[in-house]
Design an enzyme around this catalytic site. Structure first.
Site: not given
Ligand SMILES: Nc1ncnc2c1ncn2[C@@H]1O[C@H](COP(=O)(O)OP(=O)(O)OP(=O)(O)O)[C@@H](O)[C@H]1O
Ligand SMILES: CC(C)(CO)[C@@H](O)C(=O)NCCC(=O)O
Ligand SMILES: [K+]
Length: 244
Positions: A11, A96-97, A120
């Site tokens: 997202r 992000d890290r 994620t």
């Molecule tokens: N609507 C939703 N869609 C996806 N994940 C959700 C949602 N609501 C809660 N979550 C939870 O959030 C987690 C994903 O976290 P987050 O939203 O931070 O991920 P992201 O958008 O992919 O970001 P990143 O890639 O930075 O981790 C999932 O493991 C899930 O359990």
């Molecule tokens: C590990 C994720 C997928 C977490 O969002 C991101 O930080 C990423 O794509 N990292 C690249 C690999 C690394 O951080 O070493």
């Molecule tokens: K993450």
């Protein structure tokens, strides 16, 4: 005003900042990101700066169009960060890290810090008291664990995140919930306890979409801040302005 955008793996998250304060937050999907950002800018006419960190499939070019009315900064590995990067492959370290590590340094100066981002993926990032970024770990996030169990087996259903009733799962669904949730909790507590063997004191920051769900279930008491990445974008932006 600043619009900070975090392009994650699943997202896109955004927040409008007035100094360090979040005025409004947004979550949207990649397919309509332009329209969503246009709408935010319409509502907050005083936004003059846009800062973007991406680990997802959007890159610098996707944001060029906003350059006509805003000052756009797309964070890259070439930027200066408030830590010494000791990762052996700094160019492949996720943005992000890097932003989380920067936020930890700027918000919690002169101390060891462990940032855990339960999104994620679950990422662990350690920055020591001398501001050396050392690295950490990457493991599958909660949703990813549920999906992997379903996608790579013939018989396991795809379940929604839920609290296991017990450590001992007494049905297929309870076994899956225990495996995913108790597994992740034990993993996180285990990592924290391992770090404690090496560092007597460190500040732990837990963030990401699953931070609140996990925080109240961990044995270690840690404070969850789901907005830590967005807040770190704002702090890093101010750091950049000071240092430019
Ligand atoms: N609507 C939703 N869609 C996806 N994940 C959700 C949602 N609501 C809660 N979550 C939870 O959030 C987690 C994903 O976290 P987050 O939203 O931070 O991920 P992201 O958008 O992919 O970001 P990143 O890639 O930075 O981790 C999932 O493991 C899930 O359990
Ligand atoms: C590990 C994720 C997928 C977490 O969002 C991101 O930080 C990423 O794509 N990292 C690249 C690999 C690394 O951080 O070493
Ligand atoms: K993450």
């Amino acid at each position: 005003m600043l619009l900070a955008i975090d392009v994650g793996n699943t997202r896109i998250k955004g927040a409008v900042f007035e100094n360090d304060t979040i005025l409004e937050q947004f979550i949207f999907l990649k397919k309509d990101f332009k329209k969503n950002i246009e709408n935010i800018l319409k509502k907050f006419q005083s936004v003059a700066f846009l800062t973007v960190a991406s680990v997802g499939s959007l890159d610098k070019n996707d944001f060029l169009g906003f350059g006509e009315r805003l000052k756009v900064h797309f964070i890259s590995h070439e930027d200066s960060f408030p830590f010494i990067n000791l990762y052996e492959t700094p160019k492949t370290l996720g943005m992000d890290r890097m932003v989380l590590a920067a936020g930890a340094v700027l918000q919690f100066p002169e101390q060891n810090r462990l940032v855990i981002d339960a999104g994620t993926c679950i990422t662990y990032d350690f920055v020591d008291e001398n501001d050396n970024y050392l690295g950490g770990a990457i493991s599958p996030g909660l949703r990813l664990r549920y999906e992997a169990l379903h996608n790579f087996t013939a018989r396991l259903p795809l379940l929604e995140l839920d609290s296991p009733k017990s450590i001992i799962g007494n049905s297929t669904s309870q076994s899956i919930h225990s495996g995913v949730v108790n597994g992740a909790i034990n993993e996180i507590d285990g990592f924290i306890n391992d770090y404690k063997q090496h560092y007597s004191k460190f500040t732990i920051i837990l963030t990401g979409g699953d931070a609140e769900f996990l925080a109240k279930r961990l044995k270690n008491t840690i404070f969850a801040n789901s907005n830590f990445l967005l807040e770190s974008l704002s702090h890093l932006f101010q750091y950049k302005i000071k240092n430019d």
